[in-house]
Every structure is written in C-alpha cells, then in structure tokens.
Motif scaffolding. Sequence first.
Motif, PDB file in Angstrom:
ATOM      1  N   GLY A   1      29.770  51.802 -34.176  1.00 27.41           N
ATOM      2  CA  GLY A   1      30.688  52.667 -33.467  1.00 27.41           C
ATOM      3  C   GLY A   1      30.658  52.370 -32.119  1.00 27.41           C
ATOM      4  O   GLY A   1      31.703  52.621 -31.364  1.00 27.41           O
TER       5      GLY A   1
ATOM      6  N   TYR B   1      37.418  54.297 -37.992  1.00 27.27           N
ATOM      7  CA  TYR B   1      37.750  55.389 -37.131  1.00 27.27           C
ATOM      8  C   TYR B   1      36.881  56.746 -37.171  1.00 27.27           C
ATOM      9  O   TYR B   1      36.513  57.319 -36.410  1.00 27.27           O
ATOM     10  CB  TYR B   1      39.126  55.735 -37.341  1.00 27.27           C
ATOM     11  CG  TYR B   1      40.167  54.621 -36.717  1.00 27.27           C
ATOM     12  CD1 TYR B   1      40.250  54.821 -35.401  1.00 27.27           C
ATOM     13  CD2 TYR B   1      40.667  53.847 -37.642  1.00 27.27           C
ATOM     14  CE1 TYR B   1      40.989  53.794 -35.089  1.00 27.27           C
ATOM     15  CE2 TYR B   1      41.405  52.825 -37.115  1.00 27.27           C
ATOM     16  CZ  TYR B   1      41.818  52.705 -35.880  1.00 27.27           C
ATOM     17  OH  TYR B   1      42.423  51.624 -35.201  1.00 27.27           O
ATOM     18  N   HIS B   2      36.460  56.732 -38.555  1.00 32.69           N
ATOM     19  CA  HIS B   2      35.320  57.684 -38.922  1.00 32.69           C
ATOM     20  C   HIS B   2      34.019  57.543 -38.162  1.00 32.69           C
ATOM     21  O   HIS B   2      33.144  58.439 -37.636  1.00 32.69           O
ATOM     22  CB  HIS B   2      34.957  57.896 -40.376  1.00 32.69           C
ATOM     23  CG  HIS B   2      34.034  58.712 -40.897  1.00 32.69           C
ATOM     24  ND1 HIS B   2      34.303  60.211 -40.764  1.00 32.69           N
ATOM     25  CD2 HIS B   2      32.819  58.761 -41.165  1.00 32.69           C
ATOM     26  CE1 HIS B   2      33.182  60.701 -41.067  1.00 32.69           C
ATOM     27  NE2 HIS B   2      32.439  59.998 -41.513  1.00 32.69           N
TER      28      HIS B   2
ATOM     29  N   ASP C   1      34.271  58.314 -34.692  1.00 38.11           N
ATOM     30  CA  ASP C   1      34.335  59.942 -34.357  1.00 38.11           C
ATOM     31  C   ASP C   1      32.714  60.561 -34.514  1.00 38.11           C
ATOM     32  O   ASP C   1      32.390  61.296 -33.683  1.00 38.11           O
ATOM     33  CB  ASP C   1      35.013  60.718 -35.627  1.00 38.11           C
ATOM     34  CG  ASP C   1      36.470  60.313 -35.227  1.00 38.11           C
ATOM     35  OD1 ASP C   1      36.994  60.103 -34.173  1.00 38.11           O
ATOM     36  OD2 ASP C   1      37.347  60.400 -36.133  1.00 38.11           O
ATOM     37  N   GLN C   2      31.857  59.809 -35.316  1.00 39.53           N
ATOM     38  CA  GLN C   2      30.521  60.268 -35.552  1.00 39.53           C
ATOM     39  C   GLN C   2      29.915  59.776 -34.169  1.00 39.53           C
ATOM     40  O   GLN C   2      28.966  60.703 -33.667  1.00 39.53           O
ATOM     41  CB  GLN C   2      30.114  59.442 -36.660  1.00 39.53           C
ATOM     42  CG  GLN C   2      30.489  59.958 -38.150  1.00 39.53           C
ATOM     43  CD  GLN C   2      29.868  59.244 -39.183  1.00 39.53           C
ATOM     44  OE1 GLN C   2      29.405  57.980 -39.064  1.00 39.53           O
ATOM     45  NE2 GLN C   2      29.715  59.858 -40.567  1.00 39.53           N
TER      46      GLN C   2
ATOM     47  N   LYS D   1      30.945  59.572 -31.124  1.00 37.20           N
ATOM     48  CA  LYS D   1      31.328  60.488 -30.262  1.00 37.20           C
ATOM     49  C   LYS D   1      30.785  61.908 -30.362  1.00 37.20           C
ATOM     50  O   LYS D   1      29.924  62.550 -29.465  1.00 37.20           O
ATOM     51  CB  LYS D   1      32.982  60.656 -30.198  1.00 37.20           C
ATOM     52  CG  LYS D   1      33.555  59.439 -29.576  1.00 37.20           C
ATOM     53  CD  LYS D   1      34.954  59.850 -29.555  1.00 37.20           C
ATOM     54  CE  LYS D   1      35.899  58.792 -29.074  1.00 37.20           C
ATOM     55  NZ  LYS D   1      37.425  59.139 -29.163  1.00 37.20           N
ATOM     56  N   ALA D   2      30.530  62.278 -31.558  1.00 33.74           N
ATOM     57  CA  ALA D   2      30.035  63.714 -32.082  1.00 33.74           C
ATOM     58  C   ALA D   2      28.609  63.604 -31.627  1.00 33.74           C
ATOM     59  O   ALA D   2      28.064  64.708 -31.334  1.00 33.74           O
ATOM     60  CB  ALA D   2      30.517  63.988 -33.438  1.00 33.74           C
TER      61      ALA D   2
END
Length: 149
Positions: free
Chosen positions: A59, A85-86, A89-90, A92-93
Amino acid sequence: MYTTLQLRWRRACTALVSCAFVVCASNDYTFAQQARQGMIEELQQRFGLQEPQVRGALGALLLYARERLPKPEFDEFAQAIPDAYHIIDQVKARGVVTRPLDDIGDYEASLASLGIAHPIAEQFAPAVIELLGAAGHDNERDILTRLLR
C-alpha cells in the motif's frame, strides 16, 4: 454446394476450434490470476512477514507510485496488484503513511511503522518489480522501475 456430411464436419470443426479458444483463454486468465494472488504470499515467504505487513508495504508503495504518476497511468499500474485500491485505503486508515513520500527513502522509512526493518524495507520494492515481471506485467514492472530510479 456442400453435402450434409460436409456441413456437419464443418460445424464440428468450428465448435471444436471455439471450445479450444475458450479453454486457452480461460487458462491464461487463471494463470494470470494465480500469479497476481500469489504476489502477497510470495512476499510473505520471501521476507518472513505477516500478511498485514506485506499489504501495508504494498500500500505504501502504491501511494508512492500514485504521487508520481498521472491518474490513467497509475490506474493501469494498479491493475497488476491484487486489491490495490483496498490496500491503499487500509494503509491510510492504519496510519502507515502519514505524509507525502518525497523519495524512496521516505517510502522505506514508512515501513518501520509496520515492523519492517531497513534491510527488508530496502529489498521490498525490488522484489515487487521482480514479481511483476515474472507474472508477465512487463509494462507495470517498467513503470515501477522508472519510479524507483
């Protein structure tokens, strides 16, 4: 004019060629999917990392690439990484990347939050390049190689 036997023979040959094409296309897709899905497992085994660590490192690498590529080129590149893309997102989270990654050193430093030490962090992106090439993603391999120079 064709005889009934010639028409049947022709239809049978057409059906056989069509089936062969479908089988070959299906196998190419299956092999490509297995190669892509195997990237995460291969990186886990190669570096002795857990899946969340590999996904985090991927990521962060994807974010590094996204900051440097035009959107259409990045979208094409991201197709070679399973769940790209998932995974972004992970990352970033989870706070793996908290600021822009100005250079490859910043990328490697961001992996420390995942418990990935410098020697492995330094080898991770080159391993992804190798796996992209092995999976037949030559264009994506070349894009990432160019970004890491």
